[in-house]
Scaffold this motif. Structure first.
Motif, PDB file in Angstrom:
ATOM      1  N   ASN A  82      62.509  79.633  82.222  1.00 35.11           N
ATOM      2  CA  ASN A  82      61.888  80.002  80.939  1.00 35.11           C
ATOM      3  C   ASN A  82      62.192  79.027  79.822  1.00 35.11           C
ATOM      4  N   TYR A  85      64.128  79.186  73.260  1.00 35.46           N
ATOM      5  CA  TYR A  85      65.260  78.447  72.702  1.00 35.46           C
ATOM      6  C   TYR A  85      66.259  79.336  71.970  1.00 35.46           C
ATOM      7  N   GLU A  86      65.808  80.503  71.515  1.00 31.81           N
ATOM      8  CA  GLU A  86      66.741  81.428  70.862  1.00 31.81           C
ATOM      9  C   GLU A  86      67.775  81.954  71.848  1.00 31.81           C
ATOM     10  N   GLY A 239      52.574  80.503  72.832  1.00 34.88           N
ATOM     11  CA  GLY A 239      52.816  81.883  73.278  1.00 34.88           C
ATOM     12  C   GLY A 239      54.132  82.424  72.749  1.00 34.88           C
ATOM     13  N   LYS A 241      57.239  84.485  71.463  1.00 30.41           N
ATOM     14  CA  LYS A 241      57.907  85.647  72.071  1.00 30.41           C
ATOM     15  C   LYS A 241      58.544  86.567  71.028  1.00 30.41           C
TER      16      LYS A 241
HETATM   17  N1  MTE Z   1      58.823  81.774  71.706  1.00 34.87           N
HETATM   18  C1  MTE Z   1      59.985  81.719  71.064  1.00 34.87           C
HETATM   19  N2  MTE Z   1      60.276  82.629  70.132  1.00 34.87           N
HETATM   20  N3  MTE Z   1      60.909  80.748  71.329  1.00 34.87           N
HETATM   21  C2  MTE Z   1      60.665  79.763  72.249  1.00 34.87           C
HETATM   22  O1  MTE Z   1      61.515  78.877  72.448  1.00 34.87           O
HETATM   23  N4  MTE Z   1      59.067  78.825  73.878  1.00 34.87           N
HETATM   24  C3  MTE Z   1      57.620  78.635  74.112  1.00 34.87           C
HETATM   25  C4  MTE Z   1      56.903  79.953  74.311  1.00 34.87           C
HETATM   26  N5  MTE Z   1      57.331  80.928  73.329  1.00 34.87           N
HETATM   27  C5  MTE Z   1      59.417  79.784  72.941  1.00 34.87           C
HETATM   28  C6  MTE Z   1      58.527  80.852  72.651  1.00 34.87           C
HETATM   29  C7  MTE Z   1      57.354  77.749  75.241  1.00 34.87           C
HETATM   30  S1  MTE Z   1      57.668  76.094  75.011  1.00 34.87           S
HETATM   31  C8  MTE Z   1      56.811  78.199  76.418  1.00 34.87           C
HETATM   32  S2  MTE Z   1      56.332  77.106  77.656  1.00 34.87           S
HETATM   33  C9  MTE Z   1      56.637  79.647  76.670  1.00 34.87           C
HETATM   34  O2  MTE Z   1      57.178  80.442  75.615  1.00 34.87           O
HETATM   35  C10 MTE Z   1      57.327  80.019  77.969  1.00 34.87           C
HETATM   36  O3  MTE Z   1      57.114  81.379  78.291  1.00 34.87           O
HETATM   37  P1  MTE Z   1      57.788  81.957  79.626  1.00 34.87           P
HETATM   38  O4  MTE Z   1      59.240  81.599  79.573  1.00 34.87           O
HETATM   39  O5  MTE Z   1      57.584  83.460  79.586  1.00 34.87           O
HETATM   40  O6  MTE Z   1      57.078  81.316  80.776  1.00 34.87           O
END
Ligand code: MTE
Length: 319
Positions: A82, A85-86, A239, A241
């Motif tokens: 995955n 980064y948090e 995307g 999170k």
């Molecule tokens: N959302 C947050 N809050 N922090 C993150 O570091 N990384 C992004 C995205 N959303 C990220 C994030 C990146 S670079 C990618 S490729 C996808 O989440 C990865 O989602 P997955 O780990 O569910 O495949």
């Protein structure tokens, strides 16, 4: 992903944009020679100790395959490889550190250019819309990809229900900021909180989902519990999170990766094999679990549904 470190190491090697597990396998492959490697590698997968999806089941009313019949990436890879980064900057970190995130109780604040700003409990939000499962191809900017069965509801339905005003031109999403739950925020590798955005016509396209689950189960923390964005024609960093706030704005929001590396990550971030990342090619990708690379498709293969949104825009800006 782009890392501050990389600034001081302009000679980033392919290993850094290659899944470590596959990279190690390739080294094994080179060391053993092709025949030995095939013998050494295939039985491990074939032995079939793949963990089953786990977690609470979601009431999904409809299922659609929007990945052309491709086999979904195994649960184990989707939940242990995955970017979040948090929860740490290495691919294995989010799964390892996921326990500190508490996805309940959880609210999502909706504000800005809407008729009525409000704060919604995530479970109430989940009950407002029928849940569906859609299998999408996902393409990370680091040139790896997965096929993931997402469970959630269309972002378009959410936007419509929130009644944006005529001044709303963009939708901005914000991740939780709480270093106790997201210990990676104790280091300023990025400007926290993580922020992403879409133009409103992108947001009301039928493809983007607000996802609450994968594989019919509630989202594991490392995948962005309890609610995250899924935009299948854009690089994965769009995307966002663990969303706590959705703001409708007149101005284009500044987004986290664009702020961190403006020469490397744009606002649109549409998958475009013809536009290289400044430090590597985007022409090909490695599907997690596969050995050979495959060609990357414009808009990740969803062009017939979204290319019209960008008519007249400089193709370089699409990235
Ligand atoms: N959302 C947050 N809050 N922090 C993150 O570091 N990384 C992004 C995205 N959303 C990220 C994030 C990146 S670079 C990618 S490729 C996808 O989440 C990865 O989602 P997955 O780990 O569910 O495949």
């Amino acid at each position: 992903m782009w890392e501050r470190m990389a600034r001081f190491r302009p000679d980033v090697r392919e290993s850094e944009v290659t899944p470590e597990r596959l990279y190690l396998r390739r080294r094994e492959f080179l060391a053993l020679g092709a025949a030995g490697a095939v013998g050494a590698l295939l039985p491990r997968r074939a032995a079939g100790a793949e963990p089953e999806p786990s977690g609470a089941a979601l009431p999904v009313s409809k299922r659609s395959d929007l990945a052309g019949g491709e086999k979904p990436t195994p649960w184990r890879d989707v939940t242990t490889y995955n970017n979040f980064y948090e929860l740490g900057t290495e691919k294995e970190d989010p799964a390892r550190n996921a326990g500190s995130l508490r996805p309940r109780p959880w609210t999502v604040q909706v504000d800005g250019e809407v008729k009525r700003p409000r704060t919604l409990d995530v479970d109430a939000l989940a009950r407002m819309f029928p849940l569906e499962e859609r299998i999408y191809r996902m393409r990370c900017v680091e040139a790896w990809s997965m096929v993931i069965p997402w469970d959630g509801f269309p972002l378009a339905d959410f936007v419509e229900r929130m009644e944006p005003t005529s001044r709303a031109k963009y939708v901005k999403f914000t991740t939780l900021e709480d270093p106790a739950q997201l210990p990676g925020q104790r280091r300023r590798v990025l400007d926290w909180p993580y922020v992403e955005g879409l133009r409103i016509d992108e947001a009301v396209n039928p493809l983007p989902l607000l996802a609450l689950g994968i594989y019919g189960r509630v989202l594991p923390n490392q995948d962005g519990a309890p609610i995250r964005l899924v935009v299948p024609w854009k690089y994965g960093f769009k995307g966002i999170k663990s969303i706590v706030r959705v703001t409708f704005t007149e101005e284009q929001p500044r987004t986290t990766w664009n702020l961190a590396g403006p020469g490397e990550y744009g606002f649109y971030a549409n998958v475009n094999p013809a536009v290289d990342h400044p430090r590597w090619s985007q022409a090909r990708e490695r599907r997690i679990g596969e050995f050979f690379r495959r060609k990357t498709l414009p808009f990740n293969g969803y062009g017939d549904q979204v290319a019209h949104l960008y008519a007249g825009l400089d193709p370089r800006k699409l990235y």
